[in-house]
Design a protein around this motif. Structure first.
Motif, PDB file in Angstrom:
ATOM      1  N   LYS A 235     -47.232  35.495  28.764  1.00  0.00           N
ATOM      2  CA  LYS A 235     -46.148  34.698  29.350  1.00  0.00           C
ATOM      3  C   LYS A 235     -46.138  33.248  28.861  1.00  0.00           C
ATOM      4  O   LYS A 235     -45.143  32.541  29.025  1.00  0.00           O
ATOM      5  N   VAL A 236     -47.236  32.815  28.280  1.00  0.00           N
ATOM      6  CA  VAL A 236     -47.376  31.403  27.910  1.00  0.00           C
ATOM      7  C   VAL A 236     -46.298  30.923  26.945  1.00  0.00           C
ATOM      8  O   VAL A 236     -45.715  29.843  27.150  1.00  0.00           O
ATOM      9  N   PRO A 237     -45.982  31.650  25.865  1.00  0.00           N
ATOM     10  CA  PRO A 237     -44.943  31.165  24.942  1.00  0.00           C
ATOM     11  C   PRO A 237     -43.598  30.920  25.632  1.00  0.00           C
ATOM     12  O   PRO A 237     -42.925  29.907  25.355  1.00  0.00           O
ATOM     13  N   ASP A 238     -43.190  31.819  26.522  1.00  0.00           N
ATOM     14  CA  ASP A 238     -41.918  31.653  27.212  1.00  0.00           C
ATOM     15  C   ASP A 238     -41.959  30.467  28.172  1.00  0.00           C
ATOM     16  O   ASP A 238     -41.005  29.684  28.254  1.00  0.00           O
ATOM     17  N   ILE A 239     -43.092  30.316  28.890  1.00  0.00           N
ATOM     18  CA  ILE A 239     -43.247  29.182  29.804  1.00  0.00           C
ATOM     19  C   ILE A 239     -43.245  27.875  29.016  1.00  0.00           C
ATOM     20  O   ILE A 239     -42.595  26.896  29.405  1.00  0.00           O
ATOM     21  N   ALA A 240     -43.953  27.872  27.881  1.00  0.00           N
ATOM     22  CA  ALA A 240     -44.017  26.662  27.053  1.00  0.00           C
ATOM     23  C   ALA A 240     -42.631  26.257  26.559  1.00  0.00           C
ATOM     24  O   ALA A 240     -42.292  25.063  26.527  1.00  0.00           O
ATOM     25  N   LYS A 241     -41.823  27.226  26.187  1.00  0.00           N
ATOM     26  CA  LYS A 241     -40.463  26.943  25.731  1.00  0.00           C
ATOM     27  C   LYS A 241     -39.649  26.273  26.833  1.00  0.00           C
ATOM     28  O   LYS A 241     -38.914  25.307  26.583  1.00  0.00           O
ATOM     29  N   LYS A 242     -39.796  26.753  28.065  1.00  0.00           N
ATOM     30  CA  LYS A 242     -39.056  26.185  29.192  1.00  0.00           C
ATOM     31  C   LYS A 242     -39.545  24.783  29.537  1.00  0.00           C
ATOM     32  O   LYS A 242     -38.751  23.900  29.870  1.00  0.00           O
ATOM     33  N   VAL A 243     -40.853  24.594  29.447  1.00  0.00           N
ATOM     34  CA  VAL A 243     -41.411  23.259  29.703  1.00  0.00           C
ATOM     35  C   VAL A 243     -40.954  22.276  28.631  1.00  0.00           C
ATOM     36  O   VAL A 243     -40.594  21.128  28.927  1.00  0.00           O
ATOM     37  N   LEU A 244     -40.956  22.718  27.377  1.00  0.00           N
ATOM     38  CA  LEU A 244     -40.484  21.866  26.280  1.00  0.00           C
ATOM     39  C   LEU A 244     -39.012  21.505  26.448  1.00  0.00           C
ATOM     40  O   LEU A 244     -38.612  20.359  26.208  1.00  0.00           O
ATOM     41  N   ASN A 245     -38.209  22.468  26.857  1.00  0.00           N
ATOM     42  CA  ASN A 245     -36.785  22.189  27.085  1.00  0.00           C
ATOM     43  C   ASN A 245     -36.611  21.118  28.159  1.00  0.00           C
ATOM     44  O   ASN A 245     -35.782  20.212  28.023  1.00  0.00           O
ATOM     45  N   ALA A 246     -37.411  21.223  29.226  1.00  0.00           N
ATOM     46  CA  ALA A 246     -37.320  20.249  30.314  1.00  0.00           C
ATOM     47  C   ALA A 246     -37.769  18.869  29.858  1.00  0.00           C
ATOM     48  O   ALA A 246     -37.124  17.849  30.159  1.00  0.00           O
ATOM     49  N   SER A 247     -38.872  18.817  29.102  1.00  0.00           N
ATOM     50  CA  SER A 247     -39.370  17.509  28.652  1.00  0.00           C
ATOM     51  C   SER A 247     -38.427  16.877  27.632  1.00  0.00           C
ATOM     52  O   SER A 247     -38.220  15.662  27.632  1.00  0.00           O
ATOM     53  N   ASN A 248     -37.835  17.703  26.771  1.00  0.00           N
ATOM     54  CA  ASN A 248     -36.875  17.175  25.789  1.00  0.00           C
ATOM     55  C   ASN A 248     -35.629  16.622  26.468  1.00  0.00           C
ATOM     56  O   ASN A 248     -35.113  15.570  26.079  1.00  0.00           O
ATOM     57  N   GLU A 249     -35.164  17.336  27.491  1.00  0.00           N
ATOM     58  CA  GLU A 249     -33.982  16.847  28.204  1.00  0.00           C
ATOM     59  C   GLU A 249     -34.290  15.563  28.960  1.00  0.00           C
ATOM     60  O   GLU A 249     -33.471  14.635  28.998  1.00  0.00           O
ATOM     61  N   ALA A 250     -35.491  15.490  29.552  1.00  0.00           N
ATOM     62  CA  ALA A 250     -35.889  14.264  30.249  1.00  0.00           C
ATOM     63  C   ALA A 250     -35.949  13.098  29.269  1.00  0.00           C
ATOM     64  O   ALA A 250     -35.505  11.983  29.583  1.00  0.00           O
ATOM     65  N   SER A 251     -36.486  13.344  28.080  1.00  0.00           N
ATOM     66  CA  SER A 251     -36.567  12.297  27.051  1.00  0.00           C
ATOM     67  C   SER A 251     -35.177  11.827  26.635  1.00  0.00           C
ATOM     68  O   SER A 251     -34.927  10.628  26.485  1.00  0.00           O
ATOM     69  N   GLU A 252     -34.267  12.773  26.456  1.00  0.00           N
ATOM     70  CA  GLU A 252     -32.898  12.435  26.070  1.00  0.00           C
ATOM     71  C   GLU A 252     -32.219  11.612  27.157  1.00  0.00           C
ATOM     72  O   GLU A 252     -31.456  10.682  26.872  1.00  0.00           O
ATOM     73  N   ARG A 253     -32.486  11.939  28.404  1.00  0.00           N
ATOM     74  CA  ARG A 253     -31.892  11.189  29.511  1.00  0.00           C
ATOM     75  C   ARG A 253     -32.417   9.764  29.572  1.00  0.00           C
ATOM     76  O   ARG A 253     -31.757   8.866  30.105  1.00  0.00           O
ATOM     77  N   LEU A 254     -33.620   9.549  29.011  1.00  0.00           N
ATOM     78  CA  LEU A 254     -34.197   8.208  28.966  1.00  0.00           C
ATOM     79  C   LEU A 254     -33.797   7.463  27.690  1.00  0.00           C
ATOM     80  O   LEU A 254     -34.264   6.357  27.438  1.00  0.00           O
ATOM     81  N   GLY A 255     -32.930   8.089  26.876  1.00  0.00           N
ATOM     82  CA  GLY A 255     -32.411   7.423  25.688  1.00  0.00           C
ATOM     83  C   GLY A 255     -33.074   7.801  24.393  1.00  0.00           C
ATOM     84  O   GLY A 255     -32.761   7.231  23.337  1.00  0.00           O
ATOM     85  N   TYR A 256     -33.987   8.762  24.431  1.00  0.00           N
ATOM     86  CA  TYR A 256     -34.678   9.162  23.199  1.00  0.00           C
ATOM     87  C   TYR A 256     -33.749   9.971  22.300  1.00  0.00           C
ATOM     88  O   TYR A 256     -33.133  10.938  22.727  1.00  0.00           O
ATOM     89  N   ASP A 257     -33.677   9.552  21.053  1.00  0.00           N
ATOM     90  CA  ASP A 257     -32.859  10.250  20.063  1.00  0.00           C
ATOM     91  C   ASP A 257     -33.713  10.458  18.822  1.00  0.00           C
ATOM     92  O   ASP A 257     -33.941   9.534  18.040  1.00  0.00           O
TER      93      ASP A 257
END
Length: 264
Positions: A235-257
């Motif tokens: 299950k780890v690869p699928d969980i990691a993908k979801k965590v990465l999606n969340a962290s990437n979106e959080a970064s984008e919301r903070l202005g990261y491009d």
């Protein structure tokens, strides 16, 4: 009776230094020793010594041309930390909630405090059996997924300081070999996320990914944690993908491009 005298825990020198800092404003961005002495009711010699100390620590700067003082970059740095953390809470909270729904496990927002990691926000899962975690409690960074992410992407090579302090074994799975920890840091940087399996607490696993601010600096981490039986290897690869999606979106919301930083 003054506040300092009524409360023996308050240091008058620290209190006066803070009063000096709070005297600066948008309307009065610069101050003279004599003006501060008069407005605060302090001796000029006292004000001068406190300003010299504050200047040494970067909280004020003396203008050579006028002899006046203005706020220094240390104040801006502290203000940026507060702003970032307030912004992180605001932007990451709904993403943590979604992550809990997507993975079924508890999610956290973490920051570094020295060589430790601290959970500053938590979204609990609905399972009756949960991993006990606490907001504000310090955990050794090298034993947690969020801590390892923050160490791996730290700009000051903090991992070497962690190694110097000693790698204590909390479980049989804890990393205690310096070279193994260095290798783990490299893997995390290449992979983009960290996994901790029973390194701090037996029977648990967590997966974490970094959150970046608008400059690209990693300032926080998102993780999910749960019992090993609910987070098996497959299950780890699928969980990691979801965590990465969340962290990437959080970064984008903070202005990261990422594209902008690559061009720059």
């Amino acid at each position: 009776m003054s506040k300092e005298r009524s409360n023996p825990q308050i240091l008058s020198s620290v209190s006066n230094a803070l009063r000096i800092l709070k005297s600066f404003s948008t309307f009065e961005p610069t101050q003279k020793v004599s003006d501060l002495s008069e407005s605060l009711g302090l001796a000029k010699s006292t004000v001068s010594r406190l300003l010299t100390t504050l200047a040494h620590e970067g909280f004020v700067v003396k203008e050579k041309s006028t002899g006046k003082y203005k706020l220094g970059l240390s104040v801006l740095t502290l203000g940026g930390i507060v702003t970032n953390h307030l912004e992180i809470h605001k932007e990451a909270a709904p993403l943590l909630h979604k992550l809990v729904n997507d993975t079924g496990e508890t999610a956290h927002l973490s920051i570094l405090d020295g060589t430790d990691t601290i959970y500053i926000h938590k979204e609990e899962c609905s399972h009756p059996v949960r991993i006990l975690t606490h907001l504000g409690r310090k955990n050794p960074a090298y034993c947690t997924s969020s801590g390892k992410v923050l160490l791996a992407f730290n700009e000051n090579n903090l991992v070497e300081k962690v190694i110097e302090q000693g790698l204590h074994a909390y479980t049989s799975k804890s990393i205690t070999d310096p070279d193994e920890l260095r290798k783990e840091m490299q893997i995390i940087r290449e992979r983009g996320y960290a996994i901790s399996t029973e390194e701090l607490t037996e029977g648990t696993r967590s997966v974490s990914a970094p959150i970046r601010d608008y400059t690209g600096k990693v300032i926080s981490a998102i993780n999910v944690v749960g019992p090993l039986q609910r987070m098996p290897d497959y299950k780890v690869p699928d969980i990691a993908k979801k965590v990465l999606n969340a962290s990437n979106e959080a970064s984008e919301r903070l202005g990261y491009d990422k594209r902008f930083l690559e061009v720059r």
